[in-house]
Design an enzyme around this catalytic site. Structure first.
Site, short mmCIF file in Angstrom:
data_model
loop_
_atom_site.label_atom_id
_atom_site.label_comp_id
_atom_site.label_asym_id
_atom_site.label_seq_id
_atom_site.Cartn_x
_atom_site.Cartn_y
_atom_site.Cartn_z
N LYS A 51 0.84 -1.21 0.00
CA LYS A 51 0.00 0.00 0.00
C LYS A 51 0.87 1.25 0.00
O LYS A 51 0.66 2.17 -0.79
CB LYS A 51 -0.90 0.02 1.23
CG LYS A 51 -1.56 1.38 1.50
CD LYS A 51 -2.39 1.43 2.74
CE LYS A 51 -1.63 1.80 3.97
NZ LYS A 51 -1.38 3.24 4.14
N ASN A 52 1.86 1.30 0.89
CA ASN A 52 2.64 2.53 1.03
C ASN A 52 3.64 2.75 -0.09
O ASN A 52 4.27 3.80 -0.15
CB ASN A 52 3.33 2.55 2.39
CG ASN A 52 2.31 2.76 3.50
OD1 ASN A 52 1.16 3.12 3.24
ND2 ASN A 52 2.71 2.50 4.72
N CYS A 145 -4.74 12.98 11.57
CA CYS A 145 -5.57 11.77 11.58
C CYS A 145 -5.48 11.21 12.99
O CYS A 145 -4.90 11.81 13.90
CB CYS A 145 -5.06 10.76 10.55
SG CYS A 145 -3.47 10.07 11.00
N ARG A 150 0.35 14.98 11.89
CA ARG A 150 0.84 14.74 10.52
C ARG A 150 1.18 16.06 9.79
O ARG A 150 0.65 16.38 8.75
CB ARG A 150 -0.17 13.93 9.72
CG ARG A 150 -0.75 12.71 10.38
CD ARG A 150 0.25 11.61 10.68
NE ARG A 150 0.76 10.94 9.52
CZ ARG A 150 0.17 9.89 8.93
NH1 ARG A 150 -1.00 9.49 9.37
NH2 ARG A 150 0.73 9.29 7.89
N ASP A 338 4.58 0.98 11.83
CA ASP A 338 3.39 0.33 11.26
C ASP A 338 3.22 -1.10 11.73
O ASP A 338 2.20 -1.72 11.43
CB ASP A 338 3.45 0.35 9.73
CG ASP A 338 3.35 1.75 9.18
OD1 ASP A 338 3.64 1.95 8.00
OD2 ASP A 338 3.03 2.68 9.96
N ARG A 430 -8.88 0.12 4.50
CA ARG A 430 -7.94 1.05 3.85
C ARG A 430 -6.65 0.36 3.45
O ARG A 430 -6.04 0.68 2.43
CB ARG A 430 -7.60 2.20 4.81
CG ARG A 430 -8.65 3.24 4.99
CD ARG A 430 -8.07 4.41 5.74
NE ARG A 430 -6.80 4.77 5.16
CZ ARG A 430 -5.76 5.25 5.86
NH1 ARG A 430 -5.85 5.44 7.15
NH2 ARG A 430 -4.62 5.55 5.25
#
Ligand code: EPZ
Length: 455
Positions: A51-52, A145, A150, A338, A430
């Site tokens: 994803k990243n 978030c 952020r 993460d 997500r």
């Protein structure tokens, strides 16, 4: 860590009781994931594209007018959101299975819409590529978030160093290249912290700048290397990606590339922990073992067996007794933030005390309260959590607060006695491609239902 040291870190705390107003709000008629715990797992898990990496790669395609093909694209809500944003910019996107074809020949605007950017902060990374391609760009500030404020000042200051005039008006970042020919100018940039997003934004912007750019104290994550590899495949001159100093020699234009993204190391680590916490044996591929060094090392310290069966395949064999370890999250190659929530779930059943220190984000320990509701024994003070192992977790209704917290709660539910009901699944969707299907295929007992919740 022995108890004496622990007590020095954490003054005795009243139990972490939450005021009702602090309880996450449960939406009526929202999907919930019901997990019947303690089912042994076995078999093989396919790992999807990262994803990243994908989100940055998609931003990078804006650098060329000749389009791009990206392979190994996972099915994720965040990829759909990024596609929506690129399409509002004029990009035409078609998808066949895990392949994205992006036609970037005709960008129709330099301004991304707030309502989309605010939903998916990684879209902010497109500021650098849009500015480099068009000479001007407008990007809403992504905002914070659940895990933190952020901020993006490193992105902004770096673009200013590259010769952009950057103003922030009414929450919109308005940037344009000051030089008459509309091109950015190479510069030497030092990042106060090795921000992944800032490194990616500035590396992309520098590919089309006049002259050489040096980014010092750059992020070294594998996803940064993947983006550099895409840009190089498109004709960019980049050296040093994956180290703390990246050198970019600007070129006039970039061309089409057909590129395959790396596998998702965070997804792989999530399934590695799922195998460990259920004391099962799971193999998974494709993976890049070198991207998983921190996770493999911590699992082995805990007492989990990890075998590298092939260059792109690993097997995790759970054990009978686990010992607690300490974890401190750091920029790559340190222990990834993460993976922190997922490992904390595992620490809840390790013998002894494990101290978890979250140094990257200021609010990434919200899963502690939910794990404690499942019978874990975690004491929290600021960004330090002391996890005292318990013999067994017990199933409970829990609310996910952010993407990796949702994964941690699913993992805890797999090991808990009884049923766990995980709410807040929009977080999970997500960042995990078909995680329920992948878990069911290796024996987990879980299913998604829509619950009418009496508000
Ligand atoms: C990327 O976010 C990842 N997201 C995150 O993954 C990941 O946790 C993070 O890198 C760290 O590895 C994507 O790649 C889409 P940062 P990013 O800029 O780039 C501070 C997940 O769960 N900072 O490296 O936004 C920032 O506040 C997500 O998959 C500034 O202070 O992270 C944070 O404390 C979550 N000023 C630290 O740096 C800035 O201008 C690291 O943030 C930029 C960042």
């Amino acid at each position: 860590m022995d108890l004496g040291t622990v007590s020095q870190i954490i003054e005795p705390l009243a139990s972490t009781t939450l005021e009702l107003s602090q309880m996450p709000q449960i939406e009526p008629n929202a999907p919930v994931l019901r997990i019947i715990g303690k089912a042994p797992l076995s078999g093989h898990v396919p790992i999807s594209g990262a994803k990243n990496s994908i989100l940055a790669l998609m931003a990078g395609t804006l650098l060329s007018s000749e389009g791009c093909r990206i392979r190994n694209v996972p099915n994720l809500a965040d990829v759909e959101r990024m596609s929506d944003i690129l399409e509002t910019l004029g990009v035409k996107i078609s998808r066949t299975d895990e392949v994205l074809d992006l036609d970037t020949s005709n960008l129709t605007t330099n301004s991304a819409p707030y309502e989309l950017v605010s939903k998916m902060r990684a879209s902010f990374f497109a500021l650098g590529s849009l500015l480099a391609r068009l000479g001007s760009a407008k990007m809403p500030l992504p905002g914070g978030c659940a895990i933190g404020a952020r901020p993006v000042e490193l992105h902004v200051r770096g673009l200013q160093a590259l010769g952009a005039d950057v103003q922030i008006e009414h929450g919109i970042v308005i940037a344009h290249a000051k030089s008459r020919n509309g091109r950015l100018q190479g510069a030497k940039i030092y990042l106060d912290c090795p921000s992944v997003g800032a490194t990616e934004t500035l590396m992309m912007a520098a590919t089309l700048a006049e002259g050489q750019t040096i980014i010092e104290n750059a992020a070294q994550e594998p996803e940064v290397i993947d983006l550099a590899d895409l840009c190089i495949a498109m004709g960019a001159q980049i050296h040093g990606a994956g180290t703390n100093t990246i050198i970019i020699d600007g070129v006039d234009r970039l061309h089409f590339a057909d590129f395959t993204a790396i596998p998702d190391r965070i997804e792989a680590a999530t399934f590695m922990v799922a195998a460990a916490i259920t004391r099962s044996t799971l193999s998974m591929s494709p993976v890049v073992p070198a991207h998983l060094t921190a996770a493999i090392s911590k699992l082995q310290d805990i007492g989990v067996t990890v075998q590298i069966d092939a260059p792109d395949k690993i097997t995790v064999i759970g054990g009978d007794r686990y010992r607690a370890v300490d974890i401190e999250t750091l920029p790559y190659p340190g222990f990834p933030t993460d993976m922190q929530a997922q490992f904390m779930a595992l620490l809840t059943i390790c013998e002894g005390n494990g101290v978890v220190t979250e140094t990257v984000f200021e609010n990434r320990l919200q899963h502690v309260a939910e794990l404690n509701r499942m019978g874990a024994n975690i004491r929290l003070k600021n960004n330090v959590a002391v996890v005292t192992g318990v013999p067994q977790l017990s199933g409970a209704p829990v609310m996910a607060t952010d993407l990796r917290a949702s994964a941690a709660l699913v993992i805890a539910g797999l090991a808990a006695d009884g049923e766990t009901k995980v709410m807040g699944l929009h977080h999970l969707d997500r960042g995990y491609d078909r995680i329920e299907e992948k878990l069911r295929n290796v024996g987990a007992k879980l299913y998604r239902t829509i619950e009418t919740v009496n508000a």
